[in-house]
Design a protein around this motif. Sequence first.
Motif, mmCIF file in Angstrom:
data_model
loop_
_atom_site.group_PDB
_atom_site.id
_atom_site.type_symbol
_atom_site.label_atom_id
_atom_site.label_comp_id
_atom_site.label_asym_id
_atom_site.label_seq_id
_atom_site.Cartn_x
_atom_site.Cartn_y
_atom_site.Cartn_z
ATOM 1 N N ARG A 5 0.830 -1.212 0.000
ATOM 2 C CA ARG A 5 0.000 0.000 0.000
ATOM 3 C C ARG A 5 0.862 1.258 0.000
ATOM 4 O O ARG A 5 0.540 2.240 -0.670
ATOM 5 N N ALA A 6 1.963 1.232 0.738
ATOM 6 C CA ALA A 6 2.862 2.389 0.747
ATOM 7 C C ALA A 6 3.491 2.595 -0.627
ATOM 8 O O ALA A 6 3.671 3.739 -1.081
ATOM 9 N N HIS A 7 3.842 1.489 -1.284
ATOM 10 C CA HIS A 7 4.423 1.590 -2.621
ATOM 11 C C HIS A 7 3.418 2.185 -3.606
ATOM 12 O O HIS A 7 3.773 3.055 -4.420
ATOM 13 N N LYS A 8 2.183 1.770 -3.534
ATOM 14 C CA LYS A 8 1.158 2.304 -4.433
ATOM 15 C C LYS A 8 0.868 3.774 -4.123
ATOM 16 O O LYS A 8 0.589 4.565 -5.034
ATOM 17 N N ALA A 9 0.912 4.125 -2.864
ATOM 18 C CA ALA A 9 0.695 5.528 -2.507
ATOM 19 C C ALA A 9 1.803 6.411 -3.069
ATOM 20 O O ALA A 9 1.547 7.535 -3.536
ATOM 21 N N MET A 10 3.039 5.918 -3.040
ATOM 22 C CA MET A 10 4.140 6.670 -3.626
ATOM 23 C C MET A 10 3.960 6.792 -5.135
ATOM 24 O O MET A 10 4.223 7.848 -5.720
ATOM 25 N N ASN A 11 3.511 5.717 -5.765
ATOM 26 C CA ASN A 11 3.246 5.786 -7.204
ATOM 27 C C ASN A 11 2.197 6.845 -7.523
ATOM 28 O O ASN A 11 2.315 7.572 -8.517
ATOM 29 N N ALA A 12 1.172 6.919 -6.699
ATOM 30 C CA ALA A 12 0.116 7.908 -6.938
ATOM 31 C C ALA A 12 0.665 9.332 -6.854
ATOM 32 O O ALA A 12 0.231 10.217 -7.610
ATOM 33 N N ARG A 13 1.602 9.563 -5.975
ATOM 34 C CA ARG A 13 2.217 10.893 -5.867
ATOM 35 C C ARG A 13 3.042 11.219 -7.108
ATOM 36 O O ARG A 13 3.001 12.345 -7.620
ATOM 37 N N GLN A 37 2.646 9.975 -10.093
ATOM 38 C CA GLN A 37 1.838 9.935 -11.312
ATOM 39 C C GLN A 37 0.927 11.146 -11.474
ATOM 40 O O GLN A 37 -0.053 11.085 -12.205
ATOM 41 N N LYS A 38 1.239 12.233 -10.838
ATOM 42 C CA LYS A 38 0.446 13.456 -10.973
ATOM 43 C C LYS A 38 0.363 13.882 -12.438
ATOM 44 O O LYS A 38 1.346 13.863 -13.167
ATOM 45 N N ARG A 39 -0.829 14.283 -12.864
ATOM 46 C CA ARG A 39 -1.066 14.665 -14.251
ATOM 47 C C ARG A 39 -0.804 16.158 -14.451
ATOM 48 O O ARG A 39 -0.992 16.962 -13.545
ATOM 49 N N PHE A 40 -0.374 16.484 -15.670
ATOM 50 C CA PHE A 40 -0.082 17.868 -16.016
ATOM 51 C C PHE A 40 -0.874 18.258 -17.264
ATOM 52 O O PHE A 40 -1.161 17.428 -18.117
ATOM 53 N N ASP A 44 9.746 4.907 -14.216
ATOM 54 C CA ASP A 44 9.264 3.617 -13.739
ATOM 55 C C ASP A 44 7.837 3.703 -13.200
ATOM 56 O O ASP A 44 7.072 2.735 -13.311
ATOM 57 N N ALA A 45 7.471 4.837 -12.629
ATOM 58 C CA ALA A 45 6.144 4.964 -12.007
ATOM 59 C C ALA A 45 5.111 5.575 -12.939
ATOM 60 O O ALA A 45 3.919 5.285 -12.804
ATOM 61 N N ARG A 46 5.519 6.413 -13.868
ATOM 62 C CA ARG A 46 4.573 7.112 -14.730
ATOM 63 C C ARG A 46 4.338 6.321 -16.015
ATOM 64 O O ARG A 46 5.155 5.490 -16.419
ATOM 65 N N ASP A 47 3.208 6.615 -16.662
ATOM 66 C CA ASP A 47 2.895 5.945 -17.919
ATOM 67 C C ASP A 47 3.056 6.865 -19.125
ATOM 68 O O ASP A 47 2.726 6.476 -20.249
ATOM 69 N N ASP A 48 3.562 8.099 -18.904
ATOM 70 C CA ASP A 48 3.876 8.969 -20.029
ATOM 71 C C ASP A 48 5.387 8.969 -20.257
ATOM 72 O O ASP A 48 6.118 8.232 -19.606
#
Length: 465
Positions: free
Chosen positions: A199-207, A209-212, A243-247
């Motif tokens: 869960r901590a790893h996914k929370a870091m990914n969410a941070r 993966q912020k969209r612009f 590694d964390a973002r999809d763009d």
Amino acid sequence: MSDNRGGDEVTRRRATGVHTASPDHGALEPSGGAHSADALPESLNIRVDLPPAPQPEMPEDEVAVAIDDVAVNPGTVVGAGPSTTSVEVVSQALAAAGHRGGSRRDPSPYSALLAADATRLRRERVTTDTGSHVAIVDVPGETAVATEVEVPETSEALTADRLIDLNRTTRPAPQGGLNRFLYEASLHLVNLGDSAKVRAHKAMNARIQKRFEGGARFVPVLTRKGGVGKTTITTLLGMALADARDDRVIAIDANPDRGTLAERVDRQTRETVRDVVTKASSIGGYTDFSRFVSRDETRLDILASDTDPTLSEAFDDNDYNVVAGLAARYYSLIVTDCGTGIVHSVMRATLQRADSIVIVSGGSVDEARLASETLTWLEANGYGELVRNAIVAINLATQGTHLVKVDEIEAHFQSRVREIVRIPYDPQLAAGSVVNWHELRPVTQHAARELAALVVEGLPAERGH
């Protein structure tokens, strides 16, 4: 004889029309016989004297909201115009948000009171010739309170986490550890969800993966001193983002001298920034641009600098603007590995495009001092906003780190920048060769991901904000 006297008395009372009440409670004496109804007088007048009514007293806390009845002389009313006038009042906050009158009904019945409280008016009791009443007066020196405007939600607000009710059927399979083992051993009947680590790893990914919106974001990595791990920090930051973002994420080696950023990944091309400048007119899409970059396992693209020192010296601010302009068409995040020093021409062009910066400091006294002087130079040259939003990465792999109070270095930079991240020693980084992201120590990966999350959180979500 007694009956005759009683009859005479009744006859006398009926003739005179006077009725005498009984001493008890003022009630009439009951008279018996068939003539009892005829014993009552034809009319009866009763007067009751009551005490005066008490004058109502209004509590002081009701004065501000009470409205007294004020007598109006009809003879003083002059004018034949309309008795009422409707005026639409739109606050500045609603006007800025594009208010459309009548298009939306206010759901609150108290909106009028709330609007009155937001103005510079106040109810007070005043005394005039017609009496005491409540009036609305202007209060100087008080500013209006802006009301909050409800902003419509975008489509991105409709996430799966919000719309799907998780249960044993819809909850995804847990990842890692004992929870995954129980899930498999119970034939998918026991689903405890992800472990705390996952869960901590996914929370870091969410941070991260912020969209612009509104174009690419530029993040230069710089320092005034060489040898403090600037290229290493650039590599870690770029890998953590990719590694964390999809763009798309790219790291550009903008060192006017010979840079070594491309040596941190397996090179798949010999093209450099110089080739991008000379062939810029032939680049019509991402496929054309991708021939000039090398990609690692995290999907990070790296654009190398020239290996020939003579040619690299000619790489100036105009060349960087050409490369950066092309990269901004195809990438969302552009990390720039700046050269040693901060006074060369490429640095000026880099800082003009920067949305946030990363300052690299070593763990020694002189390295920390030079990093602080870098912040001072930026503030003196009009980049104070970048300094306040900057991230300082303290590289603990440099010599002398174990002899210095790193907490004191961190405390110093906390007074000047937004965040500080410590990058721990890692044998793979110390080798100065190709960096394999998945072979880094977990603590190193976590520090790089924390650096990436902090950088992304400091970037504007929309261009111009």
